[in-house]
Design a protein around this motif. Structure first.
Motif, PDB file in Angstrom:
ATOM      1  N   VAL B  21       0.814  -1.213   0.000  1.00 52.00           N
ATOM      2  CA  VAL B  21       0.000   0.000   0.000  1.00 52.00           C
ATOM      3  C   VAL B  21       0.853   1.271   0.000  1.00 52.00           C
ATOM      4  O   VAL B  21       0.736   2.103  -0.890  1.00 52.00           O
ATOM      5  N   PHE B  22       1.719   1.417   0.984  1.00 54.26           N
ATOM      6  CA  PHE B  22       2.407   2.694   1.137  1.00 54.26           C
ATOM      7  C   PHE B  22       3.501   2.891   0.080  1.00 54.26           C
ATOM      8  O   PHE B  22       3.485   3.868  -0.659  1.00 54.26           O
ATOM      9  N   ALA B  23       4.419   1.943   0.005  1.00 58.14           N
ATOM     10  CA  ALA B  23       5.571   2.135  -0.882  1.00 58.14           C
ATOM     11  C   ALA B  23       5.129   2.216  -2.341  1.00 58.14           C
ATOM     12  O   ALA B  23       5.711   2.939  -3.142  1.00 58.14           O
ATOM     13  N   ARG B  24       4.068   1.500  -2.686  1.00 54.23           N
ATOM     14  CA  ARG B  24       3.616   1.470  -4.075  1.00 54.23           C
ATOM     15  C   ARG B  24       3.155   2.854  -4.523  1.00 54.23           C
ATOM     16  O   ARG B  24       3.447   3.290  -5.633  1.00 54.23           O
ATOM     17  N   LEU B  69      -5.744  16.244   3.111  1.00 55.74           N
ATOM     18  CA  LEU B  69      -5.592  17.202   4.200  1.00 55.74           C
ATOM     19  C   LEU B  69      -4.223  17.071   4.873  1.00 55.74           C
ATOM     20  O   LEU B  69      -3.588  18.085   5.207  1.00 55.74           O
ATOM     21  N   ALA B  70      -3.780  15.826   5.083  1.00 51.29           N
ATOM     22  CA  ALA B  70      -2.523  15.583   5.807  1.00 51.29           C
ATOM     23  C   ALA B  70      -1.324  16.118   5.021  1.00 51.29           C
ATOM     24  O   ALA B  70      -0.320  16.517   5.607  1.00 51.29           O
ATOM     25  N   VAL B  71      -1.433  16.123   3.702  1.00 49.77           N
ATOM     26  CA  VAL B  71      -0.367  16.709   2.889  1.00 49.77           C
ATOM     27  C   VAL B  71      -0.488  18.234   2.881  1.00 49.77           C
ATOM     28  O   VAL B  71       0.471  18.957   3.136  1.00 49.77           O
ATOM     29  N   CYS B  72      -1.714  18.729   2.624  1.00 52.14           N
ATOM     30  CA  CYS B  72      -1.912  20.182   2.498  1.00 52.14           C
ATOM     31  C   CYS B  72      -1.572  20.921   3.793  1.00 52.14           C
ATOM     32  O   CYS B  72      -0.949  21.979   3.756  1.00 52.14           O
ATOM     33  N   GLY B  73      -1.996  20.382   4.922  1.00 53.05           N
ATOM     34  CA  GLY B  73      -1.792  21.083   6.185  1.00 53.05           C
ATOM     35  C   GLY B  73      -0.317  21.369   6.436  1.00 53.05           C
ATOM     36  O   GLY B  73       0.066  22.485   6.798  1.00 53.05           O
ATOM     37  N   THR B  74       0.514  20.366   6.247  1.00 53.67           N
ATOM     38  CA  THR B  74       1.940  20.522   6.527  1.00 53.67           C
ATOM     39  C   THR B  74       2.631  21.322   5.428  1.00 53.67           C
ATOM     40  O   THR B  74       3.479  22.179   5.707  1.00 53.67           O
ATOM     41  N   LYS B  86       9.557  20.396   0.564  1.00 55.98           N
ATOM     42  CA  LYS B  86      10.390  19.415  -0.152  1.00 55.98           C
ATOM     43  C   LYS B  86      10.081  17.974   0.235  1.00 55.98           C
ATOM     44  O   LYS B  86       9.911  17.121  -0.615  1.00 55.98           O
ATOM     45  N   TYR B  87      10.079  17.685   1.546  1.00 52.52           N
ATOM     46  CA  TYR B  87       9.976  16.300   1.998  1.00 52.52           C
ATOM     47  C   TYR B  87       8.944  16.179   3.105  1.00 52.52           C
ATOM     48  O   TYR B  87       8.840  17.047   3.961  1.00 52.52           O
ATOM     49  N   LEU B  88       8.201  15.080   3.086  1.00 54.70           N
ATOM     50  CA  LEU B  88       7.267  14.779   4.167  1.00 54.70           C
ATOM     51  C   LEU B  88       7.583  13.410   4.753  1.00 54.70           C
ATOM     52  O   LEU B  88       8.016  12.504   4.036  1.00 54.70           O
ATOM     53  N   THR B  89       7.324  13.262   6.053  1.00 49.68           N
ATOM     54  CA  THR B  89       7.200  11.934   6.651  1.00 49.68           C
ATOM     55  C   THR B  89       5.717  11.687   6.864  1.00 49.68           C
ATOM     56  O   THR B  89       4.934  12.637   6.979  1.00 49.68           O
ATOM     57  N   ALA B  90       5.330  10.430   6.934  1.00 43.48           N
ATOM     58  CA  ALA B  90       3.922  10.090   7.161  1.00 43.48           C
ATOM     59  C   ALA B  90       3.839   9.012   8.224  1.00 43.48           C
ATOM     60  O   ALA B  90       4.352   7.909   8.038  1.00 43.48           O
ATOM     61  N   VAL B 107      -4.339   6.753   0.735  1.00 46.45           N
ATOM     62  CA  VAL B 107      -2.908   6.822   0.447  1.00 46.45           C
ATOM     63  C   VAL B 107      -2.691   7.347  -0.976  1.00 46.45           C
ATOM     64  O   VAL B 107      -1.801   8.176  -1.221  1.00 46.45           O
ATOM     65  N   GLN B 108      -3.523   6.903  -1.906  1.00 48.17           N
ATOM     66  CA  GLN B 108      -3.445   7.416  -3.280  1.00 48.17           C
ATOM     67  C   GLN B 108      -3.700   8.915  -3.313  1.00 48.17           C
ATOM     68  O   GLN B 108      -3.052   9.664  -4.043  1.00 48.17           O
ATOM     69  N   SER B 109      -4.671   9.358  -2.525  1.00 50.15           N
ATOM     70  CA  SER B 109      -4.988  10.778  -2.461  1.00 50.15           C
ATOM     71  C   SER B 109      -3.797  11.572  -1.911  1.00 50.15           C
ATOM     72  O   SER B 109      -3.452  12.653  -2.407  1.00 50.15           O
ATOM     73  N   MET B 110      -3.134  11.017  -0.875  1.00 48.59           N
ATOM     74  CA  MET B 110      -1.916  11.651  -0.342  1.00 48.59           C
ATOM     75  C   MET B 110      -0.856  11.749  -1.423  1.00 48.59           C
ATOM     76  O   MET B 110      -0.205  12.789  -1.571  1.00 48.59           O
ATOM     77  N   ALA B 111      -0.659  10.650  -2.155  1.00 54.20           N
ATOM     78  CA  ALA B 111       0.389  10.620  -3.176  1.00 54.20           C
ATOM     79  C   ALA B 111       0.095  11.650  -4.271  1.00 54.20           C
ATOM     80  O   ALA B 111       0.987  12.376  -4.714  1.00 54.20           O
ATOM     81  N   ARG B 112      -1.177  11.743  -4.683  1.00 57.24           N
ATOM     82  CA  ARG B 112      -1.570  12.684  -5.732  1.00 57.24           C
ATOM     83  C   ARG B 112      -1.358  14.122  -5.250  1.00 57.24           C
ATOM     84  O   ARG B 112      -0.834  14.974  -5.966  1.00 57.24           O
ATOM     85  N   THR B 113      -1.755  14.392  -4.023  1.00 58.90           N
ATOM     86  CA  THR B 113      -1.617  15.743  -3.476  1.00 58.90           C
ATOM     87  C   THR B 113      -0.140  16.106  -3.298  1.00 58.90           C
ATOM     88  O   THR B 113       0.264  17.248  -3.542  1.00 58.90           O
ATOM     89  N   ALA B 114       0.665  15.114  -2.891  1.00 60.31           N
ATOM     90  CA  ALA B 114       2.103  15.357  -2.740  1.00 60.31           C
ATOM     91  C   ALA B 114       2.715  15.729  -4.090  1.00 60.31           C
ATOM     92  O   ALA B 114       3.516  16.659  -4.183  1.00 60.31           O
ATOM     93  N   ARG B 115       2.310  15.022  -5.137  1.00 60.93           N
ATOM     94  CA  ARG B 115       2.820  15.362  -6.480  1.00 60.93           C
ATOM     95  C   ARG B 115       2.411  16.781  -6.847  1.00 60.93           C
ATOM     96  O   ARG B 115       3.210  17.571  -7.337  1.00 60.93           O
ATOM     97  N   GLU B 116       1.144  17.115  -6.585  1.00 58.63           N
ATOM     98  CA  GLU B 116       0.663  18.463  -6.912  1.00 58.63           C
ATOM     99  C   GLU B 116       1.472  19.532  -6.169  1.00 58.63           C
ATOM    100  O   GLU B 116       1.793  20.584  -6.729  1.00 58.63           O
ATOM    101  N   ALA B 117       1.792  19.240  -4.912  1.00 56.13           N
ATOM    102  CA  ALA B 117       2.491  20.228  -4.088  1.00 56.13           C
ATOM    103  C   ALA B 117       4.004  20.199  -4.292  1.00 56.13           C
ATOM    104  O   ALA B 117       4.716  21.039  -3.748  1.00 56.13           O
ATOM    105  N   GLY B 118       4.492  19.213  -5.040  1.00 58.37           N
ATOM    106  CA  GLY B 118       5.929  19.130  -5.304  1.00 58.37           C
ATOM    107  C   GLY B 118       6.749  18.588  -4.149  1.00 58.37           C
ATOM    108  O   GLY B 118       7.934  18.889  -4.023  1.00 58.37           O
TER     109      GLY B 118
END
Lengths: 327, 327
Positions: B21-24, B69-74, B86-90, B107-118
């Protein structure tokens, strides 16, 4: 005072909790600026980042508490990457009904352990959820790895000696006994290993691989290192340090010592010619008095235990649940 | 499949969950090394560190979910410090019974949002606790602040214009409506503001102070900035953007728009002479189309709202619980 939902709403009550409890004990120059994040001094070396959440039950136990654990777990992950631990963040998820006096005790324990480990807690966050007066703590850690340090899970080489920094199973046994209401002499081994690791580097020991032995126990960690390194490992049951109290608990409850979690133990692979010196350094370092050489790295694959009576059995990673919520 | 305690025990089942799930979904070069921590490339600029935990209920809602939310907030906390995220831990705390298909969607939503936010998610941790199939997510973030950027909570100056990047109350209203089972046109504003902030810096706007308007709402954030800066602030009720849906919900339920939380809105203080240009930059940036100038910084202390009918009232930080678990 008990924690209520209002303490997590981000308004004046959250602010009061932060200044009365968190900021008071975690006081340092960076956190003191009370911004949404911490600006860190420029590092000399590579930056290492890690995170861990802590959900242990009970919150306090002989030898430690969730606060000390939350600092040690992340500090030790940084150490095992060859980094000098420098900064922590602390994310608190508090359950309604948590006693604020208990919270403060746990926060003090975090602050004390952070001082011992040489890290600053520079940023934090607090949320409140419904529940039964418990709490969870996440810490993320930033360390700085001096040039030239190369410890990696994939670094074991055939011929390396395997060293363990002390007795196995103490943390796991302590939590299990506390949950079962048993009165034992057990104490958690929960401790920051930064002093030990820095002593090894200061002595010039060329560490090939290093891992703290936590969830999943020695069997899981050794299997992971062996697989990552493309080697086999063989350990001697009789050489593995274990306290009488843990040995007794394992006997009574039928526990497997090799999948029990610890929170202050290091497994190292070092070149054979450096093993005796490394062991001496560890034994003189904090929390390393009972360190032992427990086996060797070999060509091949898998992890073998040579039992005290001369048999051999394969060690596998922990399957199933082990003991939930030990960290 | 449902999450069970075994998924959090640190052995083979935890390993399978991480790789399946996560690493993929979080795949990147740094995380791929699967060590206990991530070694980061050397930064060009100052390092900024922050953390946030997310406990929102429900886990999915119109316009977002706990993963986004967890990506955007931080990310937004880093942006508001003037840093490029630049980098996040989860850190995941999963409750027993959580559906793994739902977990994967989040997790997919986190990954997509992380890509959007760079940003890259470079380290993680998973624990499992008893519960009712929910989850909590902690993210810690590392950003790099280029030399010369000085945004700080204490940077507001009398004469500065106050800009708000869009409508107030959308996230708060959405969560509240979802909890009450109301069928509304509301959508959370949950969004990463890195594009907007970088556009402002690229345009050379000298930002004096900047904060994302989250828990506690505009009133709390403005009071905090005014106090940190030793200034007063005055805003015009009629100038504050608000959607019809949020205005309607506030009317029906008697909510105070100024303490409602948002998850994709920026409050900025900029010099008066740069205000028009800054507003234009924000309006052309992602998520900024409805930005408005809402007031000005003055000498003195406290925050005043000039109401639409010509009255004045003091705004105070949120007291009491507001709405629990909106983020």
């Amino acid at each position: 005072m008990k924690i209520e939902m209002r303490h997590g709403a981000g308004g004046a009550d959250t602010g009061a909790l932060i200044s009365d409890v968190f900021a008071r004990h975690f006081e340092n120059e960076v956190l003191g600026r009370m911004e949404d994040g911490a600006v860190l001094p420029r590092p000399e070396g590579g930056i290492v980042l890690t995170t861990d959440s802590f959900v242990v039950q009970p919150l306090q136990f002989p030898g430690g508490d969730i606060g000390r654990l939350a600092v040690c777990g992340t500090v030790n992950d940084l150490c095992c990457m060859g980094a000098v631990p420098k900064y922590l963040t602390a994310g608190f998820i508090l359950e309604e009904g948590l006693d604020t006096a208990l919270l403060e005790t746990l926060v003090q324990s975090m602050a004390r352990t952070a001082r011992e480990a040489g890290v600053c807690i520079v940023a934090g966050d607090t949320k409140v959820v419904e529940g039964r007066g418990g709490l969870y703590i996440n810490t993320a850690g930033v360390g700085v790895r001096p040039e030239g340090r190369q410890a990696s899970a994939a670094g074991m080489r055939p011929g390396d000696a395997l060293l363990l920094s002390g007795t196995l199973g103490d943390h796991h046994g302590t939590i299990l006994a506390a949950r079962m209401g048993l009165d034992t002499a057990l104490e958690s081994d929960c401790a920051p290993l930064s002093g030990m690791v820095e002593a090894l580097y200061a002595a010039g020991v060329p560490v090939h691989a290093m891992r703290d032995v936590t969830r999943g126990g020695l069997a899981t960690v050794l299997c992971e290192l062996a697989e990552a390194s493309g080697c086999a490992a063989c350990i001697e049951e009789g050489a593995v340090p274990v306290s009488d109290a843990v040995r007794g608990l394992c006997g009574i409850l039928g526990l497997d010592l090799f999948t029990m979690g610890n929170e202050g133990k290091l497994l190292l692979a070092v070149p054979e010619e450096d093993a005796a010196r490394a062991l001496e350094v560890i034994r003189r370092a904090p929390y390393g008095a009972q360190a032992a050489r427990i086996g060797a790295v070999e060509a091949g694959a898998g992890v073998t235990l040579r039992t005290a009576i001369g048999g051999r059995r394969a060690l596998s990673p922990l399957r199933g649940e082990g003991l939930p919520r030990i960290c």
